[in-house]
Write an enzyme that holds these catalytic residues in place. Structure first.
Site, PDB file in Angstrom:
ATOM      1  N   ARG A  84      23.264  14.676   4.591  1.00  0.00           N
ATOM      2  CA  ARG A  84      24.441  14.005   4.045  1.00  0.00           C
ATOM      3  C   ARG A  84      24.685  12.709   4.794  1.00  0.00           C
ATOM      4  O   ARG A  84      24.758  12.691   6.004  1.00  0.00           O
ATOM      5  CB  ARG A  84      25.667  14.901   4.113  1.00  0.00           C
TER       6      ARG A  84
ATOM      7  N   TYR B  31      35.976  25.044  -3.221  1.00  0.00           N
ATOM      8  CA  TYR B  31      36.323  23.771  -2.584  1.00  0.00           C
ATOM      9  C   TYR B  31      35.766  22.589  -3.378  1.00  0.00           C
ATOM     10  O   TYR B  31      36.516  21.733  -3.835  1.00  0.00           O
ATOM     11  CB  TYR B  31      35.790  23.777  -1.153  1.00  0.00           C
TER      12      TYR B  31
ATOM     13  N   LYS C 213      37.980  20.158  -5.791  1.00  0.00           N
ATOM     14  CA  LYS C 213      38.125  18.724  -5.490  1.00  0.00           C
ATOM     15  C   LYS C 213      37.635  17.874  -6.658  1.00  0.00           C
ATOM     16  O   LYS C 213      38.169  16.803  -6.926  1.00  0.00           O
ATOM     17  CB  LYS C 213      37.328  18.378  -4.228  1.00  0.00           C
TER      18      LYS C 213
ATOM     19  N   VAL D  13      31.226  20.352  14.978  1.00  0.00           N
ATOM     20  CA  VAL D  13      31.700  19.605  16.145  1.00  0.00           C
ATOM     21  C   VAL D  13      32.655  20.469  16.966  1.00  0.00           C
ATOM     22  O   VAL D  13      32.510  20.583  18.197  1.00  0.00           O
ATOM     23  CB  VAL D  13      32.386  18.273  15.727  1.00  0.00           C
TER      24      VAL D  13
ATOM     25  N   PHE E  20      30.656  23.442  18.665  1.00  0.00           N
ATOM     26  CA  PHE E  20      29.827  23.032  19.814  1.00  0.00           C
ATOM     27  C   PHE E  20      30.694  22.683  21.028  1.00  0.00           C
ATOM     28  O   PHE E  20      30.404  23.075  22.156  1.00  0.00           O
ATOM     29  CB  PHE E  20      28.943  21.835  19.453  1.00  0.00           C
TER      30      PHE E  20
ATOM     31  N   GLN F  53      18.940  19.893   9.577  1.00  0.00           N
ATOM     32  CA  GLN F  53      19.861  19.358   8.566  1.00  0.00           C
ATOM     33  C   GLN F  53      20.727  18.257   9.192  1.00  0.00           C
ATOM     34  O   GLN F  53      21.038  18.336  10.380  1.00  0.00           O
ATOM     35  CB  GLN F  53      20.718  20.476   7.944  1.00  0.00           C
TER      36      GLN F  53
HETATM   37  P1  NAD Z   1      43.374  20.622   7.692  1.00  0.00           P
HETATM   38  O1  NAD Z   1      43.115  22.016   7.242  1.00  0.00           O
HETATM   39  O2  NAD Z   1      43.590  20.368   9.132  1.00  0.00           O
HETATM   40  O3  NAD Z   1      44.596  19.998   6.891  1.00  0.00           O
HETATM   41  C1  NAD Z   1      45.035  20.427   5.636  1.00  0.00           C
HETATM   42  C2  NAD Z   1      46.541  20.578   5.694  1.00  0.00           C
HETATM   43  O4  NAD Z   1      47.020  20.983   4.398  1.00  0.00           O
HETATM   44  C3  NAD Z   1      46.984  21.658   6.681  1.00  0.00           C
HETATM   45  O5  NAD Z   1      48.047  21.179   7.449  1.00  0.00           O
HETATM   46  C4  NAD Z   1      47.402  22.804   5.783  1.00  0.00           C
HETATM   47  O6  NAD Z   1      48.361  23.661   6.376  1.00  0.00           O
HETATM   48  C5  NAD Z   1      47.926  22.066   4.568  1.00  0.00           C
HETATM   49  N1  NAD Z   1      47.899  22.854   3.336  1.00  0.00           N
HETATM   50  C6  NAD Z   1      46.889  23.645   2.875  1.00  0.00           C
HETATM   51  N2  NAD Z   1      47.250  24.211   1.722  1.00  0.00           N
HETATM   52  C7  NAD Z   1      48.486  23.757   1.432  1.00  0.00           C
HETATM   53  C8  NAD Z   1      49.398  23.997   0.371  1.00  0.00           C
HETATM   54  N3  NAD Z   1      49.094  24.826  -0.640  1.00  0.00           N
HETATM   55  N4  NAD Z   1      50.607  23.378   0.406  1.00  0.00           N
HETATM   56  C9  NAD Z   1      50.939  22.555   1.428  1.00  0.00           C
HETATM   57  N5  NAD Z   1      50.116  22.302   2.467  1.00  0.00           N
HETATM   58  C10 NAD Z   1      48.916  22.900   2.463  1.00  0.00           C
HETATM   59  O7  NAD Z   1      42.147  19.756   7.148  1.00  0.00           O
HETATM   60  P2  NAD Z   1      41.790  18.226   7.400  1.00  0.00           P
HETATM   61  O8  NAD Z   1      40.480  18.193   8.047  1.00  0.00           O
HETATM   62  O9  NAD Z   1      42.942  17.514   8.022  1.00  0.00           O
HETATM   63  O10 NAD Z   1      41.605  17.732   5.897  1.00  0.00           O
HETATM   64  C11 NAD Z   1      42.631  17.029   5.195  1.00  0.00           C
HETATM   65  C12 NAD Z   1      42.143  16.700   3.797  1.00  0.00           C
HETATM   66  O11 NAD Z   1      40.974  15.858   3.888  1.00  0.00           O
HETATM   67  C13 NAD Z   1      41.734  17.920   2.968  1.00  0.00           C
HETATM   68  O12 NAD Z   1      42.170  17.739   1.648  1.00  0.00           O
HETATM   69  C14 NAD Z   1      40.225  17.919   3.036  1.00  0.00           C
HETATM   70  O13 NAD Z   1      39.659  18.498   1.894  1.00  0.00           O
HETATM   71  C15 NAD Z   1      39.920  16.427   3.145  1.00  0.00           C
HETATM   72  N6  NAD Z   1      38.623  16.202   3.831  1.00  0.00           N
HETATM   73  C16 NAD Z   1      38.501  16.396   5.178  1.00  0.00           C
HETATM   74  C17 NAD Z   1      37.270  16.192   5.788  1.00  0.00           C
HETATM   75  C18 NAD Z   1      37.077  16.358   7.277  1.00  0.00           C
HETATM   76  O14 NAD Z   1      35.958  16.160   7.764  1.00  0.00           O
HETATM   77  N7  NAD Z   1      38.100  16.689   8.056  1.00  0.00           N
HETATM   78  C19 NAD Z   1      36.162  15.814   5.014  1.00  0.00           C
HETATM   79  C20 NAD Z   1      36.326  15.674   3.647  1.00  0.00           C
HETATM   80  C21 NAD Z   1      37.570  15.856   3.062  1.00  0.00           C
HETATM   81  N1  UDP Z   2      26.516  24.244  11.925  1.00  0.00           N
HETATM   82  C1  UDP Z   2      25.802  24.666  13.032  1.00  0.00           C
HETATM   83  N2  UDP Z   2      26.450  25.371  13.986  1.00  0.00           N
HETATM   84  C2  UDP Z   2      27.767  25.681  13.917  1.00  0.00           C
HETATM   85  C3  UDP Z   2      28.504  25.239  12.790  1.00  0.00           C
HETATM   86  C4  UDP Z   2      27.833  24.527  11.810  1.00  0.00           C
HETATM   87  O1  UDP Z   2      24.585  24.408  13.158  1.00  0.00           O
HETATM   88  O2  UDP Z   2      28.287  26.325  14.847  1.00  0.00           O
HETATM   89  C5  UDP Z   2      25.812  23.450  10.900  1.00  0.00           C
HETATM   90  C6  UDP Z   2      26.092  23.857   9.458  1.00  0.00           C
HETATM   91  O3  UDP Z   2      25.165  24.829   9.030  1.00  0.00           O
HETATM   92  C7  UDP Z   2      25.894  22.545   8.715  1.00  0.00           C
HETATM   93  C8  UDP Z   2      26.325  21.467   9.733  1.00  0.00           C
HETATM   94  O4  UDP Z   2      26.318  22.124  11.000  1.00  0.00           O
HETATM   95  O5  UDP Z   2      24.538  22.340   8.411  1.00  0.00           O
HETATM   96  C9  UDP Z   2      27.711  20.908   9.462  1.00  0.00           C
HETATM   97  O6  UDP Z   2      28.594  21.989   9.277  1.00  0.00           O
HETATM   98  P1  UDP Z   2      30.162  21.774   9.103  1.00  0.00           P
HETATM   99  O7  UDP Z   2      30.746  23.099   8.710  1.00  0.00           O
HETATM  100  O8  UDP Z   2      30.707  21.094  10.298  1.00  0.00           O
HETATM  101  O9  UDP Z   2      30.279  20.735   7.917  1.00  0.00           O
HETATM  102  P2  UDP Z   2      29.839  20.796   6.374  1.00  0.00           P
HETATM  103  O10 UDP Z   2      28.704  21.767   6.198  1.00  0.00           O
HETATM  104  O11 UDP Z   2      31.049  21.199   5.607  1.00  0.00           O
HETATM  105  O12 UDP Z   2      29.397  19.410   6.110  1.00  0.00           O
END
Ligand code: NAD
Ligand code: UDP
Ligand code: UDP
Length: 335
Positions: free
Chosen positions: A281, A148, A152, A191, A194, A212
Site C-alpha cells: 500500500r 469497514y 467507508k 506501529v 511494535f 508486505q
Molecule cells: P479512533 O478509533 O481513535 O477514532 C474514532 C473515534 O470515533 C473514537 O473516538 C470513537 O470513540 C468514535 N466513534 C466510533 N463510533 C462512534 C459512533 N457511533 N458515534 C460517535 N463516535 C464514535 O480512530 P482514528 O485512527 O482516530 O481514525 C479516525 C477516522 O479516520 C476513522 O473514521 C478512520 O476510519 C479514519 N482513518 C484512520 C486511519 C489511521 O491510520 N488512523 C487511516 C484511514 C482512515
Molecule cells: N502487522 C504485523 N504485526 C503486528 C500488527 C500488524 O506484522 O503486530 C502487519 C499486518 O499484517 C499488516 C501491516 O502490519 O500487513 C499493517 O497492519 P495495520 O493493522 O497496522 O494496518 P492495515 O493492515 O490496516 O493497513
C-alpha cells in the site's frame, strides 16, 4: 467560504486523529464541538483542554440524529483498527453508513461544509500500485474487513450523492496509515504493537513473511492535510483526495527501525498473516500536492521517536486500554 474562525463540529473528536484535529482547530481560534461515544476514543485524549472556553464535548452516538448549529463538520467517527472494527462489525457499518447519513442531513440543514475521513481501504488489496484516486479498488464485499471497507465506500457514495442531489459542500480525504502520539496501545496496529512490545521487552510480532508494505504518515502532517483540504475551494474540491506519506516500508524494515530506536535486540516472533491482508500500500499524493500544495514533512525515524516517547510516558502512568478492548477481553474470558 474561507475556513476561518468558525463553529466546527468534530464527530469522533476524542479518538486518535480527532483529538489532534481538535488541538489544531482550537489553536487556530475556532469554536469546537466534539461529539463521541467513547467506543475507541477516550476523554484523556482531550483532558489537556479541560474547561477550555472554546471547546464543548458531548457524549453522543452518531448513528442517532443530532441537532446543532455549526458552520462546518469533520466526520471521523468510526473504529479504525481491525481489532476494533471487527469487534462489532454490524455497528461498524452502521457508524459509517447511518453516521454519514446523519452528518450529511445535518450539513444539508445548516449549510455546513462537511469533511469525511475515508480510507485507503476503499482500494482494498490493490492490483494497481501506487494507488491514485481514479483507481476503483479491489475489495472483497463479504470478507471480515468488508464492514469497514464497504462501510467507508458507501459513506463516500452518500457524500457524493448529497453533493449531487442537494449541493452539500463536501470534502473527502482517503487517509493512508497514520501513526503518532495517542494511538491506542491495544488497537493491534503494527506501529502501536511494535512500540508497546519493544517498551515492554516482549518480542515483536511479525505477521506473514514481513515483506508486505505500508506507508506511514505522521499525525501532524495528516492534520495539516485535513485543514488544507477543508479550506480548498478549487475545481476539484468535491473529489476524493489521498492523504498519506508515500515513503513505503516493509513490516520487516519497520520492526528493525523500532528496535533501533528503542535500543533493544528483542527477537521477532512470526505469526500467520491475517485474512485479506493487503500486500502493498502506497499513496499517490499528486492530487493533494497539486491542489492543496500539501505533502508530509516528518521523517519516519523522527515521528517514531515522538510516538515512542509518548508511549513510554503513558505506560509509566499505568494507562489501561480502550473501552472497546476492555469489553472484548471480558467477552473472550467468558467460559
Ligand atoms: P479512533 O478509533 O481513535 O477514532 C474514532 C473515534 O470515533 C473514537 O473516538 C470513537 O470513540 C468514535 N466513534 C466510533 N463510533 C462512534 C459512533 N457511533 N458515534 C460517535 N463516535 C464514535 O480512530 P482514528 O485512527 O482516530 O481514525 C479516525 C477516522 O479516520 C476513522 O473514521 C478512520 O476510519 C479514519 N482513518 C484512520 C486511519 C489511521 O491510520 N488512523 C487511516 C484511514 C482512515
Ligand atoms: N502487522 C504485523 N504485526 C503486528 C500488527 C500488524 O506484522 O503486530 C502487519 C499486518 O499484517 C499488516 C501491516 O502490519 O500487513 C499493517 O497492519 P495495520 O493493522 O497496522 O494496518 P492495515 O493492515 O490496516 O493497513
Ligand atoms: N439529521 C440530523 N440532524 C439534522 C438534520 C438531519 O441528524 O440537523 C438526520 C435526519 O434525522 C436523517 C438524516 O440526518 O436521519 C438525513 O437527513 P435528510 O434530511 O437528508 O433526510 P430525511 O430526514 O428526509 O431522511
Amino acid at each position: 467560504m474561507s475556513f476561518d474562525r468558525q463553529r466546527v463540529l468534530v464527530v469522533g473528536g476524542a479518538g486518535f486523529l480527532g483529538s489532534h484535529l481538535v488541538d489544531r482547530l482550537i489553536r487556530d481560534g475556532h469554536w469546537v464541538i466534539c461529539i463521541d461515544n467513547y467506543f475507541t476514543g477516550h476523554k484523556r485524549n482531550l483532558s489537556h483542554l479541560h474547561n477550555h472556553p472554546r471547546l464543548e464535548t458531548i457524549r453522543h452516538d452518531i448513528t442517532e440524529p443530532i441537532l446543532l448549529e455549526i458552520d462546518s463538520i469533520f466526520n471521523l467517527a468510526c473504529p479504525a483498527s481491525p481489532i476494533h472494527y471487527q469487534y462489532n462489525p454490524i455497528k461498524t457499518i452502521k457508524t459509517s453508513v447511518v453516521g454519514a447519513l446523519n452528518v450529511l442531513g445535518l450539513a444539508k440543514r445548516v449549510h455546513a461544509r462537511v469533511f469525511q475521513a475515508s480510507t485507503s481501504e476503499v482500494y482494498g488489496d490493490p492490483d494497481v500500485h501506487p494507488q491514485d484516486e481514479s483507481y476503483w479498488g479491489r475489495v472483497n464485499p463479504i470478507g471480515i474487513r468488508s464492514c469497514y471497507d464497504e462501510g467507508k465506500r458507501c459513506a463516500e457514495a452518500l457524500f457524493m450523492d448529497y453533493h449531487r442531489a442537494h449541493d452539500v459542500d463536501i470534502r473527502i480525504a482517503r487517509i493512508f496509515n497514520t501513526y503518532g502520539p495517542r494511538m491506542a496501545f491495544d488497537d493491534g496496529r503494527v506501529v502501536s504493537n511494535f512500540i508497546a512490545q519493544a517498551l515492554r521487552g516482549e518480542p515483536l510480532t511479525l505477521y506473514g513473511d514481513g515483506s508486505q508494505t505500508r506507508s506511514f504518515c505522521y499525525v501532524d502532517d495528516l492534520v495539516d492535510g485535513f485543514i488544507e483540504l477543508m479550506a480548498y475551494e478549487g475545481r476539484a474540491c468535491h473529489e476524493p483526495h489521498n492523504l498519506g506519506n508515500p515513503g513505503e516500508y516493509s513490516m520487516k524494515e519497520l520492526a528493525l527501525e523500532v528496535q533501533k530506536l528503542v535500543c533493544t535486540d528483542l527477537p521477532v516472533e512470526r505469526r500467520p498473516a491475517p485474512p485479506d491482508d493487503p500486500m502493498q500500500r502506497q499513496p499517490d499524493i499528486s492530487c493533494a500536492k497539486r491542489n492543496l500544495g500539501w505533502e508530509p514533512r516528518t521523517r519516519l525515524q523522527e515521528g517514531l521517536g515522538r510516538t515512542i516517547e509518548d508511549f513510554r510516558q503513558r505506560l509509566k502512568a499505568g494507562e489501561t486500554g480502550t473501552y472497546a478492548r476492555r469489553r472484548s477481553l471480558r467477552t473472550e474470558s467468558k467460559p
